[in-house]
Write a protein that holds these residues in place. Structure first.
Motif, PDB file in Angstrom:
ATOM      1  N   UNK A 166      25.594  -9.263   4.163  1.00  0.00           N
ATOM      2  CA  UNK A 166      26.318 -10.436   3.672  1.00  0.00           C
ATOM      3  C   UNK A 166      26.644 -11.362   4.855  1.00  0.00           C
ATOM      4  N   UNK A 167      27.105 -10.761   5.955  1.00  0.00           N
ATOM      5  CA  UNK A 167      27.402 -11.566   7.134  1.00  0.00           C
ATOM      6  C   UNK A 167      26.169 -12.229   7.720  1.00  0.00           C
ATOM      7  N   UNK A 168      25.048 -11.501   7.737  1.00  0.00           N
ATOM      8  CA  UNK A 168      23.799 -12.071   8.257  1.00  0.00           C
ATOM      9  C   UNK A 168      23.361 -13.259   7.402  1.00  0.00           C
ATOM     10  N   UNK A 169      23.414 -13.091   6.080  1.00  0.00           N
ATOM     11  CA  UNK A 169      22.998 -14.170   5.179  1.00  0.00           C
ATOM     12  C   UNK A 169      23.915 -15.378   5.333  1.00  0.00           C
ATOM     13  N   UNK A 170      25.200 -15.151   5.475  1.00  0.00           N
ATOM     14  CA  UNK A 170      26.109 -16.287   5.642  1.00  0.00           C
ATOM     15  C   UNK A 170      25.825 -17.020   6.947  1.00  0.00           C
ATOM     16  N   UNK A 171      25.377 -16.314   7.973  1.00  0.00           N
ATOM     17  CA  UNK A 171      24.980 -16.999   9.203  1.00  0.00           C
ATOM     18  C   UNK A 171      23.638 -17.690   9.057  1.00  0.00           C
ATOM     19  N   UNK A 172      22.759 -17.158   8.217  1.00  0.00           N
ATOM     20  CA  UNK A 172      21.526 -17.889   7.905  1.00  0.00           C
ATOM     21  C   UNK A 172      21.868 -19.213   7.225  1.00  0.00           C
ATOM     22  N   UNK A 173      22.834 -19.165   6.326  1.00  0.00           N
ATOM     23  CA  UNK A 173      23.275 -20.387   5.655  1.00  0.00           C
ATOM     24  C   UNK A 173      23.881 -21.365   6.666  1.00  0.00           C
ATOM     25  N   UNK A 174      24.742 -20.869   7.542  1.00  0.00           N
ATOM     26  CA  UNK A 174      25.335 -21.751   8.556  1.00  0.00           C
ATOM     27  C   UNK A 174      24.262 -22.387   9.437  1.00  0.00           C
ATOM     28  N   UNK A 175      23.257 -21.593   9.793  1.00  0.00           N
ATOM     29  CA  UNK A 175      22.213 -22.094  10.674  1.00  0.00           C
ATOM     30  C   UNK A 175      21.461 -23.250  10.035  1.00  0.00           C
ATOM     31  N   UNK A 176      21.125 -23.132   8.755  1.00  0.00           N
ATOM     32  CA  UNK A 176      20.473 -24.237   8.070  1.00  0.00           C
ATOM     33  C   UNK A 176      21.404 -25.423   7.868  1.00  0.00           C
ATOM     34  N   UNK A 177      22.635 -25.134   7.467  1.00  0.00           N
ATOM     35  CA  UNK A 177      23.597 -26.210   7.221  1.00  0.00           C
ATOM     36  C   UNK A 177      23.936 -26.974   8.495  1.00  0.00           C
ATOM     37  N   UNK A 178      23.815 -26.320   9.645  1.00  0.00           N
ATOM     38  CA  UNK A 178      24.206 -26.908  10.925  1.00  0.00           C
ATOM     39  C   UNK A 178      23.236 -27.969  11.410  1.00  0.00           C
ATOM     40  N   UNK A 179      22.056 -28.049  10.809  1.00  0.00           N
ATOM     41  CA  UNK A 179      21.057 -29.020  11.255  1.00  0.00           C
ATOM     42  C   UNK A 179      21.367 -30.413  10.699  1.00  0.00           C
ATOM     43  N   UNK A 180      20.939 -31.463  11.387  1.00  0.00           N
ATOM     44  CA  UNK A 180      21.048 -32.796  10.798  1.00  0.00           C
ATOM     45  C   UNK A 180      20.357 -32.826   9.429  1.00  0.00           C
ATOM     46  N   UNK A 181      20.985 -33.444   8.467  1.00  0.00           N
ATOM     47  CA  UNK A 181      20.510 -33.512   7.081  1.00  0.00           C
ATOM     48  C   UNK A 181      20.479 -32.138   6.412  1.00  0.00           C
ATOM     49  N   UNK A 182      21.139 -31.150   7.014  1.00  0.00           N
ATOM     50  CA  UNK A 182      21.098 -29.795   6.495  1.00  0.00           C
ATOM     51  C   UNK A 182      21.831 -29.603   5.179  1.00  0.00           C
ATOM     52  N   UNK A 183      22.642 -30.569   4.765  1.00  0.00           N
ATOM     53  CA  UNK A 183      23.394 -30.451   3.509  1.00  0.00           C
ATOM     54  C   UNK A 183      22.755 -31.241   2.367  1.00  0.00           C
ATOM     55  N   UNK A 184      21.620 -31.888   2.647  1.00  0.00           N
ATOM     56  CA  UNK A 184      21.002 -32.750   1.631  1.00  0.00           C
ATOM     57  C   UNK A 184      20.530 -31.942   0.426  1.00  0.00           C
ATOM     58  N   UNK A 185      19.985 -30.737   0.652  1.00  0.00           N
ATOM     59  CA  UNK A 185      19.446 -29.961  -0.462  1.00  0.00           C
ATOM     60  C   UNK A 185      20.504 -29.684  -1.523  1.00  0.00           C
ATOM     61  N   UNK A 186      21.731 -29.447  -1.099  1.00  0.00           N
ATOM     62  CA  UNK A 186      22.793 -29.187  -2.081  1.00  0.00           C
ATOM     63  C   UNK A 186      23.017 -30.408  -2.968  1.00  0.00           C
ATOM     64  N   UNK A 187      23.039 -31.605  -2.358  1.00  0.00           N
ATOM     65  CA  UNK A 187      23.219 -32.825  -3.134  1.00  0.00           C
ATOM     66  C   UNK A 187      22.030 -33.056  -4.067  1.00  0.00           C
ATOM     67  N   UNK A 188      20.842 -32.777  -3.580  1.00  0.00           N
ATOM     68  CA  UNK A 188      19.632 -32.984  -4.365  1.00  0.00           C
ATOM     69  C   UNK A 188      19.632 -32.119  -5.616  1.00  0.00           C
ATOM     70  N   UNK A 189      19.873 -30.833  -5.439  1.00  0.00           N
ATOM     71  CA  UNK A 189      19.857 -29.916  -6.582  1.00  0.00           C
ATOM     72  C   UNK A 189      20.975 -30.248  -7.555  1.00  0.00           C
TER      73      UNK A 189
END
Length: 940
Positions: A166-189
């Protein structure tokens, strides 16, 4: 483990009968092979059978290498997740790598021992898959492991394993979210799909749902979806059905059927009205999106929409590129893509607004260009160019039997999504039959619907939804279940690597050709390598080389940038330019039937770049925009400061300053680029490396007719490594990047090593410290502490210096503790524990066994040939490397690591939110320097 695996049409291409024509007198004399000829030759023969428990098995025989790809695809992805359990499919994918009842411990350990390559797992909306490529004598062990986690997993699943992953996956999420434009997919979906739609949430899920996952939840998820009747097994490679069937029956036949995993109904939603939103992100430029939900694989229009995306923003000569970037100079980057899932898809267009341009003007033009394509459709030439490029792109990945693409993926996805392993043939036939009318009809049907328009503007991010504290689970003291299937199967004798014979010859003007023959697919890969590289960039004008290389593809004296792009697309060829630390490369990939015409284009690019003044100014603006983008990206920021710190400011290697110094780039002129080209991109600094299905004599004839009379102009450039240069003293450089949910840590230690040394002992030693998934630092920070999605350490090999680098993206609140843990791990490895006997055995045996898989493809062989030449190794180096591995000893590896890496010399770069991170660093005993991200724009 990756969330996404994009559909690659990795299919076998039978040899094309059309010979390469004699070298034409003029560039346009050779006609490209028609798309229909390429498409008709595509075939993956296979045999198929189904076990009584419902497991579908597909076997494809490919004897080119003694390896077998094992690929298991489950009919479960994020679209199957109910409300409140988002991210479960992906979380469970991680859990499947933490041991089963008869193979306890990390799943990667027995794979590493047998020399597996291309092993991983992915999850997306429609499926979860697991794959590895193993030496053929290790196939039984791979089948045992895959069957054990299919049928014997639950007894090994514990609360500790769940909490860890669970901790590893949450850091995978942080790693993607941390990139520029990394939050766009959430808005798109969120905008395109109703919340209760199967595709209405992202595969990574929400922090809250991941926090709420209980052990019972994930066990029930497994019971409901991972039965053999819900899976497809593909074996591709050095295997046949007669051999495979009894093995599959032996290992999978006793697993009982599970519940049917029913695919949920999923319509293609249409917005009631156009929708526009604006969001802020710490980005360098405004980006304008246009998005639609569109059909999936089950609709023939998906292929037509692929063509639409190519015409609009996928081709180098796309309409958006030509209009917004080249002609009107309103944008610095544009793209269009059609991402196809099983039941729906996402059509996305975006444009990065050029700094200083009104976004409203770009928005207006973007909509006008899309509307024009909807109304009028593409031309026949555009359709043909997209189709040719698509087939050529398919060919580029054809040699792999497994991994993320290749033939196993094609067969498995066809069976899972369409109940037809040959589904790729239908897609290719549809592609070849597309016309302007069919594409226009699909475009009008789907893109005339209301659009979701998202504008991302530079600015502070909204508050980040961080993970909470999972509810404390009741104590579970029951021991893991004991296995009942016996020991892992033995591994048979694995043959040593047979590396292709390397031949050398010369052109009339003395340029050397280094050649290897690979006949698995009819393609030619070629690198013209110049003795230049990052070290050749002018010290006072950093960025000159990148601008020069960018301009090499932007027109010649006889072809402007659009004409050149169209000519490449008609051939399905790709011409690229890049620079490594020591070498500058111009590359060509082409289907071999188009070799003559493709080399014509390549020669024109190499010998006759136009450096048109207007194009220089345009591309310079794009490079300046890229520099601005690097200042918003964690990796980009680190790369701009690392070289000067680890090599010392006087080293030529310190010139690897991202995309350049913006002040210097802004002042560059056409004359600067011509001077660089004449000094460095010249025949007396060139070697040509080729891997092809065509014989060397034919290759030499084709190349000599284009390059044999090429002569150098003016004096050659020189590199000076004689000046002493001192790396930085140990310290922590903290680059302040606000709103970062994760910190990127780079640890860099100078070493006395140079690339021309025999580095095999220290590289083998690093396998245990940081060189693979099972390494000390990854197992500590990822699997042990679950503070990171992945940590690695590597020798960055260059001709005259080879520092040791650690990369560790970690959750922000564990930044200081992570550096302390890395310091402790490295020091213990180098001064106390050293390499253990099991680590040594795993490294040496695994490395030898992995060699056939590592050199399966022509691109891998091409890379090895260049490395051998650069580091002054014999051409048969890899033909003899098995003996070199067998001669290594454990004390030799320990000594090599300790002589190379000094744990007291590390310089630490941290890219993160200084307000959160700085207090964690002060107790580490090193001086801390804090700089804002913007301050690393220019050389300091």
């Amino acid at each position: 483990m990756n969330i996404k695996l994009f559909a690659l049409a990795g299919v076998a291409l039978a040899a094309l009968a059309a010979p390469v024509a004699a070298a034409p007198a003029k560039a346009d004399a050779a006609k490209p092979a028609p798309v229909s000829a390429l498409v008709k030759s595509v075939d993956i023969p296979y045999q198929q059978f189904t076990l009584p428990n419902g497991l579908r098995v597909i076997v494809h025989t490919d004897r080119k290498a003694p390896i077998v790809a094992v690929s298991v695809w489950y009919n479960v992805g994020s679209k199957f997740e109910p409300a409140g359990k988002t991210g479960f499919a992906h979380l469970f994918e991680h859990l499947m790598f933490n041991g089963s009842e008869n193979a306890p411990g990390d799943f990667f350990t027995p794979l590493k021992e047998v020399g597996a390559t291309d092993f991983n797992g992915t999850t997306y909306f429609d499926r979860t898959n697991y794959f590895e490529t193993v030496p053929a004598p290790a196939l039984e062990r791979a089948l045992f492991l895959e069957s054990d986690r299919m049928g014997y997993l639950l007894g090994a699943m514990t609360q500790g394993v769940l909490d860890e992953q669970r901790g590893v996956v949450q850091n995978e999420k942080r790693q993607g979210d941390n990139q520029p434009f990394g939050l766009v997919e959430y808005k798109q979906i969120e905008a395109l799909f109703p919340a209760n739609h199967p595709y209405g949430h992202t595969t990574i899920g929400s922090m809250a749902d991941l926090d709420a996952a209980s052990l019972d939840d994930v066990k029930n998820w497994f019971r409901g979806h991972y039965g053999p009747n819900n899976a497809v097994l593909v074996l591709a490679g050095d295997i046949d059905a007669a051999t495979a069937k009894p093995l599959v029956e032996k290992y999978f036949g006793g697993i009982p059927r599970g519940p049917e995993s029913l695919v949920p109904a999923a319509n293609v939603p249409t917005l009631a009205a156009p929708k526009s939103e604006v969001m802020k992100d710490r980005v360098s430029t405004t980006r304008l999106y246009r998005m639609w939900a569109v059909p999936g694989l089950d609709n023939k229009d998906s292929v037509a929409l692929d063509v639409t995306a190519g015409v609009l923003g996928g081709l180098s000569s796309s309409r958006l590129d030509n209009a917004l970037v080249r002609r009107e100079k309103l944008a610095v980057r544009v793209t269009a893509s059609n991402e196809t899932f099983a039941q729906t898809g996402l059509f996305t267009v975006y444009a990065d607004v050029k700094p200083g341009v009104d976004p409203a003007l770009v928005s207006k033009r973007l909509d006008e260009i899309i509307a024009d394509l909807i109304a009028k459709g593409p031309t026949a030439d555009e359709v043909q160019r997209v189709a040719t490029g698509s087939v050529s792109g398919t060919i580029a990945g054809l040699e792999s039997v497994g991994g993320f693409g290749g033939k196993a993926v094609t067969l498995a996805s066809g069976e899972l999504y369409s109940h037809d392993p040959d589904h790729y043939k239908k897609e290719l036939a549809t592609l070849a039959a597309e016309t302007p009318a069919t594409v226009q009809a699909a475009t009008a049907k789907w893109l005339s619907r209301p659009v979701y328009a998202l504008t991302v503007e530079p600015g502070p991010r909204a508050a980040y939804a961080e993970a909470g504290t999972p509810a404390k689970a009741p104590a579970d003291n029951s021991p893991p279940a004991k296995g009942t299937r016996g020991a892992l199967p033995a591994v048979g004798t694995i043959a040593d690597l047979v590396f292709p014979a390397v031949e050398r010859t010369k052109l009339s003007n003395g340029i050397e050709i280094v050649y290897a023959h690979q006949a698995a697919v009819p393609v030619t890969r070629m690198i013209m390598s110049f003795d230049a590289g990052v070290a050749a960039d002018p010290a006072t004008r950093l960025g000159t080389q990148q601008l020069t290389l960018s301009m090499m593809g932007e027109g010649t004296t006889s072809r402007d940038s659009i004409t050149l792009a169209e000519a490449k697309e008609r051939l399905g060829a790709n011409i690229g330019a890049s620079a490594t630390t020591d070498r500058t490369n111009l590359s060509l990939f082409t289907p071999s039937p188009n070799l003559g015409a493709a080399v014509d284009l390549f020669a024109d690019v190499v010998e006759n770049p136009a450096f048109a003044p207007a194009e220089v100014e345009r591309v310079k603006g794009q490079q300046l925009a890229q520099i601005s983008a690097e200042l918003t990206n964690p990796g980009g920021l680190a790369s701009r400061v690392l070289p000067r710190l680890v090599y010392g400011p006087a080293s030529p290697y310190a010139r690897g300053f991202g995309s350049g110094d913006p002040k210097a780039v802004a002042l560059l002129t056409r004359d600067d680029l011509i001077a660089f080209q004449h000094a460095w991109l010249r025949p007396d600094k060139a070697k040509i490396f080729v891997v092809s299905d065509r014989p060397l004599a034919e290759i030499r004839t084709v190349l000599d007719s284009r390059f044999g009379s090429w002569a150098a102009t003016g004096p050659a450039g020189t590199k000076d490594f004689s000046v002493a240069s001192s790396p930085s003293a140990p310290k922590i450089l903290l680059i302040d990047r606000p709103d970062s949910p994760q910190s990127l840590i780079i640890g860099a230690a100078p070493t006395p090593l140079v690339g021309t040394d025999e580095l095999l002992p220290v590289i083998a030693a690093n396998d245990s410290l940081g060189g693979n998934f099972l390494s000390r630092i990854n197992m500590d920070l990822r699997e042990g502490k679950h503070w990171s999605y992945g940590v690695s350490g590597t020798i960055r090999r260059a001709e005259f210096a080879s520092p040791y680098l650690i990369q560790a993206p970690v959750q922000a609140d564990k930044t200081g503790a992570s550096i302390a843990a890395l310091q402790s791990d490295v020091k213990d490895f180098l001064t106390t524990s050293g390499i253990t006997q099991p680590e040594f055995d795993r490294t040496i045996v695994g490395a030898i066994r992995a060699l056939p898989g590592n050199f399966e493809t022509s691109s891998a062989v091409l890379s090895a040939m260049q490395s051998n030449d650069l580091y002054r190794r014999p051409d048969n180096y890899y033909a003899t490397i098995t003996q070199k591995y067998r001669a290594l000893t454990l004390p030799q590896l320990d000594a090599a690591a300790r002589a190379a890496i000094d744990p007291n010399k590390f310089i630490w770069i941290v890219v993160g939110d200084a307000a959160k991170v700085r207090p964690q660093l002060d107790s580490l005993g090193l001086p801390v320097e804090v700089v804002p991200a913007a301050s690393v724009a220019e050389v300091r």
